[in-house]
Design an enzyme around this catalytic site. Structure first.
Site, short mmCIF file in Angstrom:
data_model
loop_
_atom_site.label_atom_id
_atom_site.label_comp_id
_atom_site.label_asym_id
_atom_site.label_seq_id
_atom_site.Cartn_x
_atom_site.Cartn_y
_atom_site.Cartn_z
CD1 TRP A 197 18.58 0.00 1.32
CD2 TRP A 197 20.01 -0.94 -0.12
NE1 TRP A 197 18.03 0.10 0.06
CE2 TRP A 197 18.89 -0.47 -0.85
CE3 TRP A 197 21.03 -1.57 -0.82
CZ2 TRP A 197 18.76 -0.62 -2.22
CZ3 TRP A 197 20.90 -1.72 -2.19
CH2 TRP A 197 19.78 -1.25 -2.87
CG MET A 198 21.71 5.33 1.13
SD MET A 198 22.15 7.08 1.42
CE MET A 198 20.72 7.90 0.68
CG ASN A 199 15.92 2.55 -1.21
OD1 ASN A 199 16.09 1.89 -0.19
ND2 ASN A 199 14.71 2.74 -1.73
CG ASP A 200 13.38 5.66 -3.24
OD1 ASP A 200 14.32 5.17 -3.87
OD2 ASP A 200 12.19 5.31 -3.39
CD1 TRP A 253 14.86 -1.52 -0.86
CD2 TRP A 253 13.91 -3.49 -0.44
NE1 TRP A 253 13.52 -1.29 -0.65
CE2 TRP A 253 12.91 -2.50 -0.38
CE3 TRP A 253 13.55 -4.81 -0.19
CZ2 TRP A 253 11.58 -2.77 -0.10
CZ3 TRP A 253 12.21 -5.10 0.10
CH2 TRP A 253 11.25 -4.08 0.13
NE ARG A 300 6.39 1.72 -5.61
CZ ARG A 300 6.00 0.74 -6.44
NH1 ARG A 300 4.98 -0.05 -6.12
NH2 ARG A 300 6.64 0.55 -7.59
CG ASP A 301 6.69 5.91 -4.28
OD1 ASP A 301 7.13 5.36 -3.25
OD2 ASP A 301 6.83 5.45 -5.42
CD GLU A 348 9.43 3.03 -8.36
OE1 GLU A 348 8.68 2.26 -7.73
OE2 GLU A 348 10.65 2.79 -8.52
#
Length: 626
Positions: A35-38, A62, A155-156, A205
């Site tokens: 899995w990949m996201n941001d 995720w 976060r982020d 976010e």
């Protein structure tokens, strides 16, 4: 402060792939597996672009975030690399964040020839991780101590260098009193001072923050603040406070702008080698049997003055042109529903780029554009249409410019990106085009009247995969290719296996050189460096360590040229070095000052470099030619 642990060899938990699975993008990056996201920590360092990303390498959903890692020398051809940040090795929640190159060593973290690559991650506080080996491995600064904390959920982190104040600036999203970002500054990336807070209900976010010149005029530079969904405002930043007179944000992309949608958590690269601002985003709707998610194709951002004010533009980077291998073109056609349907009926395309310009002055068509993934029955997998009454492209607002509408369309197997009027409209979509060979049609489409086609070019695009080595550290330009045997990527380097001879050859050739590397026989008979080889390894020189015979041997097909007797132990790494000058060939073992073999042979004067294993399994690493 102390550093946390670092893995001796970062995890490389991927099964081999040819990247040709159905729905796998051929010029959009996707993780080799999992899995990949941001996108995270996007940066450029010494000719290499580093793309980190939120990643679960052990499943298709995720879970337990890692930082995945891929590299490219041109933003087009990406190579999967070992895991950058790994739970259990690196402390804390390894969620989204940023990365910078500390070229001036403001942090004092440099401990050798390489500049520190410093990345920021964590939830409810920010932790620092850094690499002093050009991104191969990362350590935790001060055991992952939070260098910034704040009330509420946070976060982020996004970090950048602010040249006017000669300080680093950090933005961190938090929900303290509602959505917003806290801004901090630092002289050294490690100690941070609170500056201000920018609060806005829309700002949820994954913030990004960057400067862009208006209409290319650097005397009129503005700052752009974005959130995960691609909403943004334009304003000013004095090194302490961001201000804007915008009452509402605009949207830079009109895909499905939510987590798991087709455009989310976009981030721009830090430390670019030129003055471009280049962005990649998460496209969450693409998946196959072994991967989930992909990245958008890199886009260069701009600010342009329009009748509605200043707006962000997005356009594919120029490097896309490297993939073009065949172009078809048409000019000056008056399109009706009938003539449009006929113009491209012989086209059968897999992955491609469309550049089209239409003159809408006097147009009577209600809608016009393209049908993609056209099947034998005439059904289409997707449509890219401009509505002349609503003045929208696929639902995105787009006014004609000088009476004309332009479309630039990127068509991949599971991805569709559309740019209107030089990037004023951007629409990013995940699609599931039918993988059958008879489902590759493309058609012009006109509804209810006519429109003039000024120009149309269709560029067929080659795959962008297969150009790099994920785990083999080497300095040879060009590609490596399997000639025989089984060759796979593992955390320790390149693994070769065969019942007889197996060869893995580089495209790079040499005549006189020094060629060296680390070889480790896992089991079986021999492991070797090959040189002066032809493309099929039917002619070559090879220097090996042979456990069965207990020798170092220099050989070519038909002749054992020389041997040196010494015990060879399976599982132990050996450093082989070959110095070739004309007909003289010297072989060195384990960095000894004197060669163990000094022989002459004039059968082959030049050829390719490569690796060899005979009747067993071997590992190879740190391959260098000079």
């Amino acid at each position: 402060p102390t550093t946390g642990p670092t893995a001796a060899r970062p995890e490389f938990p991927y099964q081999p792939t040819t990247y040709t699975e159905p729905y796998r993008g051929q010029f959009h990056f996707s993780s080799q597996g999992g899995w990949m996201n941001d996108p995270n920590g996007l940066l450029h360092y010494k000719g290499t672009y580093h793309f980190f990303y939120q990643h679960n390498p052990h499943g298709l959903g995720w879970d337990t975030m890692h930082w995945g890692h891929a590299t490219s020398t041109d933003l087009v051809h990406w190579t999967q690399k070992p895991i950058a940040l790994e739970p259990g090795v690196h402390p804390g929640d390894l969620w989204s964040g940023a990365g910078v190159v500390d070229a001036a060593n403001t942090s004092g973290l440099r401990d050798g020839a390489e500049d520190p690559l410093v990345v920021f991650s964590g939830t409810n506080g920010v932790s620092v991780f850094y690499s002093t080996d050009a991104g191969r491995t990362f350590k935790a600064y001060d055991n992952g101590r939070k260098v910034v904390t704040m009330p509420g959920t946070s976060r982020d982190p996004k970090v950048l260098w602010h040249a006017p104040t000669k300080r680093w600036v950090m933005l961190v999203w938090s929900d303290e009193g509602g959505n917003g970002v806290n801004l901090y500054s630092s002289p050294d990336l490690l100690e941070w001072t609170f500056l201000s807070r920018y609060a806005a209900g829309w700002l949820f976010e994954c913030p990004d923050f960057f400067a862009l010149p208006v209409d290319g005029d650097r005397r009129r530079t503005k700052w752009v603040l974005t959130d995960a969904s691609g909403e943004y405002v334009v304003g000013d930043f004095d090194g302490t406070t961001f201000t804007t007179d915008w009452a509402e944000p605009q949207r830079m992309d009109h895909g499905t702008n939510h987590a798991g949608g087709s455009f989310y958590a976009g981030q721009v690269f830090n430390d670019m080698p030129d003055d471009r601002v280049v962005q990649m985003a998460w496209m969450g709707g693409n998946q196959g049997a072994t991967w989930t998610g992909n990245a958008s194709f890199p886009a260069v951002l701009g600010l342009r003055t329009t009748g509605d004010g200043v707006r962000v533009t997005r356009q594919p980077i120029k490097e896309l042109e490297k993939l073009r291998y065949r172009t078809s073109s048409w000019r000056g056609r008056r399109l009706t529903p009938t003539t449009a349907a006929k113009l491209l009926r012989d086209q059968s395309l897999d992955t491609y780029e469309v550049e089209a310009e239409f003159d809408v002055r006097g147009a009577t068509a209600e809608r016009f554009g393209f049908k993609l993934d056209v099947r034998p029955g005439g059904d289409a997998g997707s449509e890219v249409l401009y509505d002349t009454r609503a003045r929208t492209l696929m639902g995105a607002p787009l006014e004609p410019a000088g009476g004309r509408v332009t479309m630039r369309i990127l068509v991949d197997r599971g991805q569709l990106e559309v740019f209107g009027n030089d990037g004023l409209a951007s629409i990013t979509r995940n699609v599931s085009f039918d993988p059958r060979a008879d489902s590759r049609g493309v058609a012009l489409h006109v509804d209810g009247g006519g429109v003039r086609l000024v120009s149309l070019r269709i560029h067929e695009l080659a795959p962008a995969w297969g150009m790099g080595e994920p785990t083999l550290e080497h300095n040879l330009p060009g590609q490596w290719r399997v000639v025989s045997g089984s060759w796979t990527d593992v955390a320790d380097g390149k693994k070769g296996s065969a019942g007889g001879d197996a060869f893995y050859l580089s495209d790079h050739t040499g005549a006189d050189f020094t060629y060296e590397g680390d070889v480790r026989l896992v089991d079986g008979t021999a492991a070797a460096l090959t040189f002066r080889a032809d493309p099929r390894a039917e002619r070559h020189y090879t220097a090996n360590v042979d456990a069965e015979a207990g020798v170092v041997k220099l050989w070519r097909p038909g002749r054992d040229i020389a041997t040196y007797r010494t015990p060879i132990t399976a599982g132990r790494p050996y450093h082989l070095k070959v110095v070739a000058r004309g007909r003289n060939i010297k072989v060195y073992l384990d960095d000894r000052a004197e060669p163990v073999i000094d022989a002459n042979d004039d059968q082959y004067a030049s050829g390719r470099f490569g690796l060899n294993v005979f009747d067993g399994t071997a590992l190879f690493q740190n391959i260098r030619a000079s």
